[in-house]
Design a protein around this motif. Structure first.
Motif, mmCIF file in Angstrom:
data_model
loop_
_atom_site.group_PDB
_atom_site.id
_atom_site.type_symbol
_atom_site.label_atom_id
_atom_site.label_comp_id
_atom_site.label_asym_id
_atom_site.label_seq_id
_atom_site.Cartn_x
_atom_site.Cartn_y
_atom_site.Cartn_z
ATOM 1 N N ILE A 183 -12.094 0.084 -4.156
ATOM 2 C CA ILE A 183 -12.668 -0.002 -2.809
ATOM 3 C C ILE A 183 -12.083 -1.248 -2.167
ATOM 4 O O ILE A 183 -12.193 -2.343 -2.720
ATOM 5 C CB ILE A 183 -14.193 -0.081 -2.866
ATOM 6 N N VAL A 184 -11.443 -1.100 -1.037
ATOM 7 C CA VAL A 184 -10.786 -2.228 -0.391
ATOM 8 C C VAL A 184 -11.168 -2.302 1.080
ATOM 9 O O VAL A 184 -11.514 -1.304 1.709
ATOM 10 C CB VAL A 184 -9.248 -2.134 -0.500
ATOM 11 N N ARG A 185 -11.106 -3.509 1.600
ATOM 12 C CA ARG A 185 -11.275 -3.722 3.036
ATOM 13 C C ARG A 185 -9.895 -4.029 3.596
ATOM 14 O O ARG A 185 -9.234 -4.972 3.156
ATOM 15 C CB ARG A 185 -12.225 -4.879 3.299
ATOM 16 N N ALA B 236 -2.759 3.936 -7.623
ATOM 17 C CA ALA B 236 -2.837 3.241 -8.910
ATOM 18 C C ALA B 236 -1.696 2.240 -9.071
ATOM 19 O O ALA B 236 -1.890 1.148 -9.606
ATOM 20 C CB ALA B 236 -2.828 4.253 -10.041
ATOM 21 N N GLU B 237 -0.525 2.587 -8.587
ATOM 22 C CA GLU B 237 0.628 1.690 -8.700
ATOM 23 C C GLU B 237 0.435 0.407 -7.904
ATOM 24 O O GLU B 237 1.004 -0.630 -8.240
ATOM 25 C CB GLU B 237 1.907 2.384 -8.209
ATOM 26 N N ASP B 238 -0.347 0.462 -6.840
ATOM 27 C CA ASP B 238 -0.560 -0.704 -5.983
ATOM 28 C C ASP B 238 -1.446 -1.762 -6.636
ATOM 29 O O ASP B 238 -1.347 -2.940 -6.299
ATOM 30 C CB ASP B 238 -1.175 -0.288 -4.644
ATOM 31 N N ILE B 239 -2.324 -1.355 -7.551
ATOM 32 C CA ILE B 239 -3.235 -2.304 -8.196
ATOM 33 C C ILE B 239 -3.017 -2.409 -9.699
ATOM 34 O O ILE B 239 -3.775 -3.079 -10.389
ATOM 35 C CB ILE B 239 -4.715 -1.957 -7.906
ATOM 36 N N GLU B 240 -1.984 -1.768 -10.196
ATOM 37 C CA GLU B 240 -1.761 -1.716 -11.639
ATOM 38 C C GLU B 240 -1.676 -3.103 -12.281
ATOM 39 O O GLU B 240 -2.287 -3.349 -13.320
ATOM 40 C CB GLU B 240 -0.486 -0.937 -11.947
ATOM 41 N N ASP B 241 -0.932 -4.014 -11.680
ATOM 42 C CA ASP B 241 -0.779 -5.344 -12.272
ATOM 43 C C ASP B 241 -2.104 -6.093 -12.354
ATOM 44 O O ASP B 241 -2.344 -6.832 -13.306
ATOM 45 C CB ASP B 241 0.227 -6.174 -11.475
ATOM 46 N N GLN B 242 -2.973 -5.911 -11.364
ATOM 47 C CA GLN B 242 -4.254 -6.624 -11.332
ATOM 48 C C GLN B 242 -5.267 -6.064 -12.329
ATOM 49 O O GLN B 242 -6.145 -6.783 -12.779
ATOM 50 C CB GLN B 242 -4.870 -6.603 -9.928
ATOM 51 N N ILE B 243 -5.200 -4.769 -12.670
ATOM 52 C CA ILE B 243 -6.224 -4.160 -13.523
ATOM 53 C C ILE B 243 -5.729 -3.794 -14.918
ATOM 54 O O ILE B 243 -6.501 -3.341 -15.749
ATOM 55 C CB ILE B 243 -6.834 -2.908 -12.857
ATOM 56 N N LYS B 244 -4.463 -4.005 -15.184
ATOM 57 C CA LYS B 244 -3.863 -3.570 -16.450
ATOM 58 C C LYS B 244 -4.604 -4.130 -17.669
ATOM 59 O O LYS B 244 -4.917 -3.397 -18.600
ATOM 60 C CB LYS B 244 -2.394 -3.988 -16.489
ATOM 61 N N ASP B 245 -4.895 -5.423 -17.684
ATOM 62 C CA ASP B 245 -5.569 -6.038 -18.836
ATOM 63 C C ASP B 245 -7.004 -5.541 -18.985
ATOM 64 O O ASP B 245 -7.482 -5.343 -20.096
ATOM 65 C CB ASP B 245 -5.562 -7.561 -18.704
ATOM 66 N N THR B 246 -7.685 -5.336 -17.869
ATOM 67 C CA THR B 246 -9.079 -4.883 -17.908
ATOM 68 C C THR B 246 -9.190 -3.471 -18.466
ATOM 69 O O THR B 246 -10.022 -3.205 -19.331
ATOM 70 C CB THR B 246 -9.704 -4.928 -16.501
ATOM 71 N N GLY C 96 -1.896 8.771 5.904
ATOM 72 C CA GLY C 96 -1.675 7.368 6.243
ATOM 73 C C GLY C 96 -1.643 6.483 5.004
ATOM 74 O O GLY C 96 -1.278 6.917 3.922
ATOM 75 N N TYR C 97 -2.059 5.231 5.179
ATOM 76 C CA TYR C 97 -2.018 4.253 4.088
ATOM 77 C C TYR C 97 -3.207 4.414 3.153
ATOM 78 O O TYR C 97 -4.305 4.729 3.588
ATOM 79 C CB TYR C 97 -2.005 2.837 4.651
ATOM 80 N N PHE C 98 -2.975 4.184 1.862
ATOM 81 C CA PHE C 98 -4.039 4.256 0.868
ATOM 82 C C PHE C 98 -3.654 3.401 -0.335
ATOM 83 O O PHE C 98 -2.504 3.009 -0.497
ATOM 84 C CB PHE C 98 -4.301 5.705 0.434
ATOM 85 N N VAL C 99 -4.646 3.089 -1.155
ATOM 86 C CA VAL C 99 -4.400 2.318 -2.371
ATOM 87 C C VAL C 99 -4.173 3.293 -3.513
ATOM 88 O O VAL C 99 -5.055 4.065 -3.867
ATOM 89 C CB VAL C 99 -5.594 1.391 -2.695
ATOM 90 N N LEU D 171 0.855 -1.176 0.000
ATOM 91 C CA LEU D 171 0.000 0.000 0.000
ATOM 92 C C LEU D 171 0.893 1.228 0.000
ATOM 93 O O LEU D 171 2.000 1.201 0.523
ATOM 94 C CB LEU D 171 -0.902 0.026 1.237
ATOM 95 N N SER D 172 0.402 2.299 -0.551
ATOM 96 C CA SER D 172 1.141 3.555 -0.531
ATOM 97 C C SER D 172 0.923 4.239 0.810
ATOM 98 O O SER D 172 -0.051 3.977 1.508
ATOM 99 C CB SER D 172 0.670 4.449 -1.679
ATOM 100 N N TYR D 173 1.849 5.121 1.183
ATOM 101 C CA TYR D 173 1.778 5.793 2.485
ATOM 102 C C TYR D 173 2.042 7.276 2.311
ATOM 103 O O TYR D 173 2.900 7.694 1.535
ATOM 104 C CB TYR D 173 2.802 5.201 3.450
ATOM 105 N N ASP D 174 1.280 8.071 3.048
ATOM 106 C CA ASP D 174 1.446 9.516 3.075
ATOM 107 C C ASP D 174 1.458 9.947 4.535
ATOM 108 O O ASP D 174 0.625 9.486 5.320
ATOM 109 C CB ASP D 174 0.279 10.183 2.326
ATOM 110 N N LYS D 175 2.396 10.793 4.936
ATOM 111 C CA LYS D 175 2.496 11.207 6.342
ATOM 112 C C LYS D 175 1.227 11.873 6.836
ATOM 113 O O LYS D 175 0.843 11.720 7.992
ATOM 114 C CB LYS D 175 3.677 12.162 6.532
#
Length: 56
Positions: free
Chosen positions: A51-53, A29-39, A24-27, A17-21
């Motif tokens: 949307i993530v849990r 585009a780079e974090d999910i790029e591999d999973q959604i690239k083909d779609t 905090g933590y957030f998702v 997950l990405s982090y910002d001071k």
């Protein structure tokens, strides 16, 4: 105006997950790029929302 919505479920776990001071933590585009690239390559989307849990 008409809006269309497609919903895709990503079954692979996110390995980072990405982090910002300030926020905090957030998702990012780079974090999910591999999973959604083909779609997203086969569609013409204006916006993508993830949307993530988060577990502890």
């Amino acid at each position: 105006m008409t809006a269309d919505c497609d919903i895709y479920q990503i079954d692979d776990p996110l390995m980072s997950l990405s982090y910002d001071k300030e926020f905090g933590y957030f998702v990012a585009a780079e974090d999910i790029e591999d999973q959604i690239k083909d779609t997203i390559a086969s569609h013409d989307y204006d916006h993508i929302y993830a949307i993530v849990r988060l577990r502890r």
